[in-house]
Enzyme design. Structure first.
Site, mmCIF file in Angstrom:
data_model
loop_
_atom_site.group_PDB
_atom_site.id
_atom_site.type_symbol
_atom_site.label_atom_id
_atom_site.label_comp_id
_atom_site.label_asym_id
_atom_site.label_seq_id
_atom_site.Cartn_x
_atom_site.Cartn_y
_atom_site.Cartn_z
ATOM 1 N N ASP A 134 0.846 -1.202 0.000
ATOM 2 C CA ASP A 134 0.000 0.000 0.000
ATOM 3 C C ASP A 134 0.879 1.249 0.000
ATOM 4 O O ASP A 134 1.770 1.388 0.851
ATOM 5 C CB ASP A 134 -0.889 -0.023 1.255
ATOM 6 C CG ASP A 134 -2.124 0.851 1.124
ATOM 7 O OD1 ASP A 134 -2.130 1.750 0.274
ATOM 8 O OD2 ASP A 134 -3.076 0.636 1.885
ATOM 9 N N ASP A 135 0.638 2.148 -0.944
ATOM 10 C CA ASP A 135 1.369 3.424 -1.019
ATOM 11 C C ASP A 135 2.881 3.221 -1.148
ATOM 12 O O ASP A 135 3.669 4.043 -0.670
ATOM 13 C CB ASP A 135 1.080 4.287 0.222
ATOM 14 C CG ASP A 135 -0.330 4.848 0.225
ATOM 15 O OD1 ASP A 135 -1.094 4.567 -0.711
ATOM 16 O OD2 ASP A 135 -0.677 5.571 1.191
ATOM 17 N N CYS B 127 -6.712 3.954 -3.537
ATOM 18 C CA CYS B 127 -6.897 2.601 -2.996
ATOM 19 C C CYS B 127 -7.991 1.749 -3.636
ATOM 20 O O CYS B 127 -7.719 0.736 -4.273
ATOM 21 C CB CYS B 127 -7.158 2.697 -1.494
ATOM 22 S SG CYS B 127 -5.849 3.510 -0.578
ATOM 23 N N ARG C 27 -7.640 -1.598 -6.332
ATOM 24 C CA ARG C 27 -7.938 -2.954 -5.865
ATOM 25 C C ARG C 27 -9.081 -3.580 -6.665
ATOM 26 O O ARG C 27 -9.066 -4.774 -6.971
ATOM 27 C CB ARG C 27 -8.263 -2.908 -4.366
ATOM 28 C CG ARG C 27 -7.047 -2.569 -3.540
ATOM 29 C CD ARG C 27 -7.383 -1.923 -2.190
ATOM 30 N NE ARG C 27 -6.206 -1.226 -1.725
ATOM 31 C CZ ARG C 27 -5.225 -1.796 -1.031
ATOM 32 N NH1 ARG C 27 -5.317 -3.063 -0.653
ATOM 33 N NH2 ARG C 27 -4.157 -1.105 -0.689
ATOM 34 N N LYS D 294 -5.981 -5.629 3.949
ATOM 35 C CA LYS D 294 -6.889 -4.537 3.612
ATOM 36 C C LYS D 294 -7.829 -4.951 2.480
ATOM 37 O O LYS D 294 -7.394 -5.474 1.464
ATOM 38 C CB LYS D 294 -6.061 -3.313 3.202
ATOM 39 C CG LYS D 294 -6.876 -2.131 2.695
ATOM 40 C CD LYS D 294 -5.928 -0.982 2.397
ATOM 41 C CE LYS D 294 -6.633 0.185 1.729
ATOM 42 N NZ LYS D 294 -5.713 1.324 1.501
ATOM 43 N N HIS E 183 -11.237 -2.849 1.456
ATOM 44 C CA HIS E 183 -11.590 -1.529 0.920
ATOM 45 C C HIS E 183 -12.409 -1.594 -0.369
ATOM 46 O O HIS E 183 -12.309 -0.712 -1.230
ATOM 47 C CB HIS E 183 -10.340 -0.666 0.706
ATOM 48 C CG HIS E 183 -10.614 0.796 0.978
ATOM 49 N ND1 HIS E 183 -9.617 1.757 0.961
ATOM 50 C CD2 HIS E 183 -11.772 1.454 1.267
ATOM 51 C CE1 HIS E 183 -10.152 2.935 1.237
ATOM 52 N NE2 HIS E 183 -11.456 2.774 1.412
ATOM 53 N N SER F 74 -8.794 1.028 4.836
ATOM 54 C CA SER F 74 -7.453 1.494 5.211
ATOM 55 C C SER F 74 -7.318 1.582 6.730
ATOM 56 O O SER F 74 -8.280 1.925 7.423
ATOM 57 C CB SER F 74 -7.167 2.865 4.603
ATOM 58 O OG SER F 74 -7.100 2.802 3.201
ATOM 59 N N HIS G 37 1.307 2.298 3.984
ATOM 60 C CA HIS G 37 0.324 3.337 4.282
ATOM 61 C C HIS G 37 0.487 3.787 5.731
ATOM 62 O O HIS G 37 0.798 2.987 6.600
ATOM 63 C CB HIS G 37 -1.073 2.741 4.060
ATOM 64 C CG HIS G 37 -2.181 3.719 3.899
ATOM 65 N ND1 HIS G 37 -2.585 4.577 4.908
ATOM 66 C CD2 HIS G 37 -3.005 3.973 2.850
ATOM 67 C CE1 HIS G 37 -3.604 5.311 4.476
ATOM 68 N NE2 HIS G 37 -3.887 4.964 3.228
ATOM 69 N N ASP H 117 -0.374 -0.816 -4.873
ATOM 70 C CA ASP H 117 -1.674 -0.318 -5.322
ATOM 71 C C ASP H 117 -1.586 1.067 -5.938
ATOM 72 O O ASP H 117 -2.445 1.464 -6.729
ATOM 73 C CB ASP H 117 -2.683 -0.319 -4.164
ATOM 74 C CG ASP H 117 -2.402 0.730 -3.096
ATOM 75 O OD1 ASP H 117 -1.230 1.134 -2.944
ATOM 76 O OD2 ASP H 117 -3.354 1.126 -2.391
ATOM 77 N N ASN H 118 -0.577 1.848 -5.578
ATOM 78 C CA ASN H 118 -0.348 3.182 -6.147
ATOM 79 C C ASN H 118 0.953 3.706 -5.560
ATOM 80 O O ASN H 118 1.594 3.044 -4.738
ATOM 81 C CB ASN H 118 -1.511 4.143 -5.859
ATOM 82 C CG ASN H 118 -1.974 4.182 -4.418
ATOM 83 O OD1 ASN H 118 -3.080 3.743 -4.103
ATOM 84 N ND2 ASN H 118 -1.132 4.664 -3.511
ATOM 85 N N LYS I 223 0.868 9.826 -5.445
ATOM 86 C CA LYS I 223 -0.456 9.257 -5.230
ATOM 87 C C LYS I 223 -1.556 10.261 -5.574
ATOM 88 O O LYS I 223 -1.436 11.438 -5.302
ATOM 89 C CB LYS I 223 -0.580 8.819 -3.763
ATOM 90 C CG LYS I 223 -1.924 8.230 -3.361
ATOM 91 C CD LYS I 223 -1.925 7.805 -1.906
ATOM 92 C CE LYS I 223 -3.286 7.264 -1.477
ATOM 93 N NZ LYS I 223 -3.290 6.786 -0.077
#
Length: 539
Positions: A39-40, A79, A83, A132, A134, A157, A246, A295-296, A326
């Site tokens: 994540d991130d 996010c 996904r 996660k 989401h 998140s 994240h 994811d990004n 992001k």
């Protein structure tokens, strides 16, 4: 009478056996799949990508023993849409998920969308999701209703709820209120009144979550899931969506000098991935494909708690204000690290420059499982197994980048890639560390960058240049064709409505929804759509 067709997996096995490629490792069963989604995470957060990064020895070893993809992209730069695209192979304009869901969301990934887990379960796989989600948690949007036999994790998140040990965030968030304390005024960017839940299937087992033990618990649950699947004799699909990187960050120990909070957390993620690789290898090398990606890009407004972009700094935008990471369509927002490890199948010590995407995970794994894509819908992802196996280095001819919050209507396509060229019809910067944002700007004709010469996206081509005039017609055609294809497709619409009753809460009588009990040993089934409730309530 037609000739019987072979599944893609059978064709692969036959090809390897007859061709003598990796022949000693050929097996006849369906492979296991592990997809790890960070994540991130920044492209430069892997030492294999960026020499300045020193905290990822396990990931770097994974790259050395597998293939590293350096032109790999998330399907959105935030996010939920990213996904949703991973699990459907479809962009948000098709699957309906164009922005993030909330803790009170009634909806989620539309129910008429078919997930990767549903396809693989139908093909005989045991399916599990850890981490996660989401993509909606209310009613039939829960992972257990979207093809996953097992779920363990946080439904959104992990900054979307308070905890007793909040970890590191900018700005810092307070801990959850205790019993008897007065409710406080909500703080911007902090969830101060509802505790973060940890769920096992439909049961809240801990609220608030103990963030410091989350990485360990994810590994333990992954080990249990893999062992159960192995004992059953069925192939498995494990989707492991990490909390790292994240915010809030919760490294296990105080960071050593020079490493920082982010570096310590990155090292913890690296160790987690190394442990998952050990679990995969324990089943017999060659039986499990492991795919690691993000994811990004990094959340730049978190300053020193955000990741490394590598060379993808979006210099044109940064000169005009705001972040180019992001939530943006600059390379730093959607170009993410990607590694694939499958001993005996995916070549080791190889770097691929093919233009690939998170969108490709769905059709590729479906093909390798010998299954078929769901009918009556278009897909944006490709079966890139020839690229994984080193037979080709050709990926997408055109790749679309949806708006993800920084500029333009969310989900709309206003940036795209054609070969080495990147075109922007809208630009804008997300919030940067200094609090600045970059205003949205429309570009007609589009800004075009040649990424072969300009990874930093610093200087767009001169519209009067021969190069610009030569590539513009192809870009315009590709853009128009892509939008026409989406408009003609069977598209879905997500429900983004909210209701406080949809917030996961194991004890509505307690301030913050706090559960009492030994580290969540007691649990509460939480689902407003389920009439029969468990008697194991958190009291």
């Amino acid at each position: 009478m037609g000739t019987p067709s072979l599944s893609p997996w059978a064709v692969l096995v036959l090809t390897l056996a007859l061709g003598g490629l990796w022949a000693p490792c050929v097996v006849s069963r369906q492979p296991n799949f592990i997809v790890i989604l960070a994540d991130d995470v920044g492209w430069g957060d892997l030492g294999a990508n960026w020499a300045e990064t020193k905290e990822t020895p396990h990931l770097d070893q994974l790259a050395a023993e597998g293939t590293r993809f350096v032109d790999f992209h998330s399907a959105a730069s935030t996010c939920s849409p990213s996904r949703a695209s991973l699990l459907t192979g479809r962009l948000g304009l098709r699957n309906g998920v164009t922005h993030n869901f909330a803790i009170a969301s009634l909806g989620g990934l539309p129910l008429n969308e078919t997930t990767l887990a549903e396809v693989l379960r139908e093909a005989g796989y045991t399916t599990g999701a850890i981490g996660k989600w989401h993509l909606g948690h209310h009613g039939r949007h829960h992972p257990n209703s979207r093809g996953f036999d097992f779920y363990f994790g946080i439904p959104y998140s992990h900054d979307m709820g308070c905890t007793d040990s909040p970890g590191y965030n900018l700005p810092p968030c307070p801990p959850c209120p205790r019993h008897g304390t007065a409710a406080r005024v909500a703080r911007k960017d902090c969830y101060t009144e509802v505790a973060l839940p940890l769920m096992e299937n439909g049961t809240i087992i801990q609220q608030p979550v103990e963030l410091g033990s989350l990485a360990r618990r994810y590994v333990e649950e992954a080990a249990r899931f893999i062992q159960r699947a192995s004992d059953s004799g069925r192939p498995f699909f494990l989707y492991l969506a990490l909390a790292h990187m994240h915010v809030p960050l919760s490294p296990p120990l105080p960071p050593t000098p020079g490493r920082g909070i982010y570096g310590a957390s990155l090292g913890e993620m690296d160790e987690l991935v190394g442990r998952i690789k050990e679990l995969a290898d324990s089943l017999g090398k060659g039986s499990t494909l492991l795919w690691f990606t993000g994811d990004n890009g990094p959340w730049a407004q978190k300053c020193e708690l955000a990741g490394r972009l590598g060379p993808f700094v979006g210099a044109w935008q940064r000169q005009r204000g705001g972040s180019s990471a992001k939530q943006t369509t600059w390379e730093g927002g959607h170009r993410v690290p990607a590694l694939v490890y499958w001993p005996g199948r995916v070549p080791a010590r190889r770097t691929s420059h093919a233009l690939l995407s998170v969108l490709d995970i769905f059709p590729t794994l479906v093909a390798l499982a010998g299954a078929a894509l769901p009918p009556n819908r278009g897909f944006d992802g490709l079966d890139v197994s020839p690229v994984l196996f080193g037979w080709s280095d050709v990926g997408h001819k055109v790749l679309l980048h949806p708006n993800s919050g920084a500029a333009g209507k969310v989900g709309e396509i206003e940036a795209l890639r054609l070969a080495q060229y990147k075109a922007f019809y809208t630009t804008g910067g997300a919030m940067a560390c200094d609090g600045s944002t970059g205003p949205a700007e429309r570009h007609q004709p589009p800004l075009i960058f040649n990424l072969d010469r300009d990874l930093q996206e610093q200087e767009p081509l001169d519209v009067a240049s021969r190069e610009y005039q030569a590539v513009l017609p192809a870009i315009s055609r590709a853009y128009a064709q892509a939008l026409q294809d989406i408009a003609a497709d069977n598209v879905s619409v997500a429900d983004y409505s909210q209701d406080p009753a949809a917030i996961p809460c194991c004890n509505v009588q307690h301030v913050g929804c706090r559960c009492h009990g030994a580290q969540g040993a007691l649990g509460s089934s939480w689902d407003p759509h389920v009439e029969k409730r468990t008697s194991r309530l958190c009291l």
